[in-house]
Design a protein around this motif. Sequence first.
Motif, PDB file in Angstrom:
ATOM      1  N   LEU A 181       0.868  -1.170   0.000  1.00 56.37           N
ATOM      2  CA  LEU A 181       0.000   0.000   0.000  1.00 56.37           C
ATOM      3  C   LEU A 181       0.911   1.228   0.000  1.00 56.37           C
ATOM      4  CD1 LEU A 181      -2.594  -1.166   2.673  1.00 56.37           C
ATOM      5  CD2 LEU A 181      -2.987  -1.025   0.211  1.00 56.37           C
ATOM      6  N   ASP A 182       1.554   1.469  -1.143  1.00 57.15           N
ATOM      7  CA  ASP A 182       2.603   2.483  -1.193  1.00 57.15           C
ATOM      8  C   ASP A 182       2.108   3.876  -0.851  1.00 57.15           C
ATOM      9  OD1 ASP A 182       4.632   0.729  -1.750  1.00 57.15           O
ATOM     10  OD2 ASP A 182       4.597   1.033  -3.920  1.00 57.15           O
ATOM     11  N   ASN A 183       0.896   4.223  -1.301  1.00 57.18           N
ATOM     12  CA  ASN A 183       0.446   5.587  -1.012  1.00 57.18           C
ATOM     13  C   ASN A 183       0.140   5.776   0.482  1.00 57.18           C
ATOM     14  OD1 ASN A 183      -1.775   3.954  -1.177  1.00 57.18           O
ATOM     15  ND2 ASN A 183      -3.002   5.329  -2.426  1.00 57.18           N
ATOM     16  N   VAL A 189      -3.680  11.090  -7.458  1.00 59.03           N
ATOM     17  CA  VAL A 189      -3.071  11.392  -6.162  1.00 59.03           C
ATOM     18  C   VAL A 189      -2.284  10.185  -5.658  1.00 59.03           C
ATOM     19  CG1 VAL A 189      -3.478  12.151  -3.799  1.00 59.03           C
ATOM     20  CG2 VAL A 189      -4.929  13.008  -5.640  1.00 59.03           C
ATOM     21  N   SER A 190      -2.824   8.988  -5.841  1.00 60.05           N
ATOM     22  CA  SER A 190      -2.111   7.775  -5.440  1.00 60.05           C
ATOM     23  C   SER A 190      -0.806   7.631  -6.204  1.00 60.05           C
ATOM     24  CB  SER A 190      -2.978   6.537  -5.676  1.00 60.05           C
ATOM     25  OG  SER A 190      -3.964   6.418  -4.681  1.00 60.05           O
ATOM     26  N   ARG A 191      -0.829   7.940  -7.491  1.00 59.73           N
ATOM     27  CA  ARG A 191       0.398   7.812  -8.287  1.00 59.73           C
ATOM     28  C   ARG A 191       1.468   8.786  -7.795  1.00 59.73           C
ATOM     29  NH1 ARG A 191      -3.388   6.919 -12.429  1.00 59.73           N
ATOM     30  NH2 ARG A 191      -3.395   9.124 -13.063  1.00 59.73           N
ATOM     31  N   ILE A 192       1.049   9.992  -7.410  1.00 60.73           N
ATOM     32  CA  ILE A 192       2.016  10.960  -6.876  1.00 60.73           C
ATOM     33  C   ILE A 192       2.587  10.456  -5.556  1.00 60.73           C
ATOM     34  CG2 ILE A 192       2.270  13.289  -5.938  1.00 60.73           C
ATOM     35  CD1 ILE A 192       0.088  14.163  -7.952  1.00 60.73           C
ATOM     36  N   LEU A 193       1.718   9.983  -4.677  1.00 54.56           N
ATOM     37  CA  LEU A 193       2.174   9.503  -3.375  1.00 54.56           C
ATOM     38  C   LEU A 193       3.038   8.259  -3.489  1.00 54.56           C
ATOM     39  CD1 LEU A 193      -1.067   9.954  -1.230  1.00 54.56           C
ATOM     40  CD2 LEU A 193       1.041  11.283  -1.060  1.00 54.56           C
ATOM     41  N   SER A 194       2.840   7.490  -4.541  1.00 54.63           N
ATOM     42  CA  SER A 194       3.577   6.236  -4.694  1.00 54.63           C
ATOM     43  C   SER A 194       4.935   6.408  -5.348  1.00 54.63           C
ATOM     44  CB  SER A 194       2.730   5.235  -5.503  1.00 54.63           C
ATOM     45  OG  SER A 194       1.532   4.935  -4.823  1.00 54.63           O
ATOM     46  N   CYS A 195       5.362   7.641  -5.588  1.00 56.23           N
ATOM     47  CA  CYS A 195       6.693   7.845  -6.155  1.00 56.23           C
ATOM     48  C   CYS A 195       7.738   7.399  -5.131  1.00 56.23           C
ATOM     49  CB  CYS A 195       6.898   9.292  -6.578  1.00 56.23           C
ATOM     50  SG  CYS A 195       7.035  10.484  -5.227  1.00 56.23           S
TER      51      CYS A 195
END
Length: 375
Positions: free
Chosen positions: A5-7, A290-296
Motif C-alpha cells: 500500500l505504497d500511497n 493522487v495515489s500515483r504521486i504519493l507512490s513515487c
Amino acid sequence: MPLRLDNLTALRFFAAFSVFLHHLRPFDLNLSKSLWGVNLGWTVSFFFVLSGFVLSYSYHGRIRTLGDSGRFIAVRFFRLWPLHVACGLIALALIGASSAPNLTKVYLFLTLQHAWIPSLETAFFLNAVSWSISVELFFYIVFGLISVLSIRTGILLIAAWTFAVVVLMLFVSWNPAAIPFGSGAPGSLPSMVTEQSFFHLSPPVRIVEFFAGILTFHLYARIRVPRNLIFPAQLACVVLIIAYMPLHRPIIELLQAEGPRVFAQVYPRSGMFLLFALVVYVFAHQHGAVSRILSCRPLVFLGEISFAIYMVHQILIVFLQSHGAAVVFGPWPAAFCAFALTVIASWTLYRFVERPGLAWAKTTFAAPRRSTINP
C-alpha cells in the motif's frame, strides 16, 4: 488485494512530518498555534487508525489460533523494541533522562509498558514520543487476541469496548470527583496520573482509534470506491482536511463551552480519528492521480523510514536547541538542520536497527511448518 500500500506508506511520512513540525517549539516556532490553532501532534491519531487498518489488511485470515496470536504479538514487539531501545540510548547520550529515573520507570520503559501507567512523568520518560509505541504494543496484544474470534464477535466486542469508553468519558465529565485522579504533584507513580494524562495516554482509551482502523478495513474489504471515482474521492479528502483546519479551534471552543469536559480535553489530539479513517479508506485504493504521486519512490522511502523519523526527531531538536542552534543560525535554519539530521539518522536506524530486528523476529517466531504426512 495488492501486497503493498505504497500511497499509505507515503502518508505515514506526512504524519511523522506533522509531528516534527509540532515539536519545533524549542526553536520558538509554534506552528501548531500558527496553523489555525491545530495541534499538529494530532497525526499520532492517524498512526493509530492506520495501524489498525494495515494490521487487519496484512493479517486477515492468518491468525487462527492462540499460538498464531502469540507469534504475532512477539513479532510486533520486536518490530518496536530494537528502535525503541536504540533511540533511548541516543536520548540518554545526547540529552540525558527526561525525568528522574528509578527502577520502576526503567523497567516499564525497557518493556514498553511505560504508557500503561498513564502519567506524563512515566510515559514521557527518556524519549517522550515513545509513549505512543507503548500504547501500540497494547493494541497489538488486543488485536492478536480478538483476531482468533469470528469477525462478527470481534466487531461486537469493538462496539462494546467503544461504548464503554464513551460512557467513562461522560461519567468523568459529569462526576469529576468520582475517580481519584492525582494532581500531578511529585509522589508515587499512581498519584501522577491526572485526568488529562489518563485520557491522553491510556491504551484502553486510545484503542478506539485503532478499532476505527480495523472497522475501516472491513468496510474496504466489502465496499470499494468505483475506479472512475477514486481520484475525485482522494481529491475530496485533501480538500476536506484543508477546509477542516480553520474549523478546528471553533469546534474545541464549542466543546469547552457546551460539551462534556473530557470530550473538550480529548478532541484536540484524537477527535479527528473518523476523518483519518475516511482518508485511510479512500487512499487504500491504489489508483488515481493522487495515489500515483504519493507512490513515487522518494515519498515511499520517506514513509518507510517514518517510524525512525518519529522516534528520533525530538531528541535531535532538543539536542540542537541545547547547543544554541536557533540562536546561532536562526529558527528556520536550525529547523532545516534538525530535519536533515533526522532523515540521515532515520535512514541509518532503519537500515541497521529496525529492518534487521524485524527480519530476526519474523524468522525466530515463524509459524512451524505443518507436516503433510499422515500419522
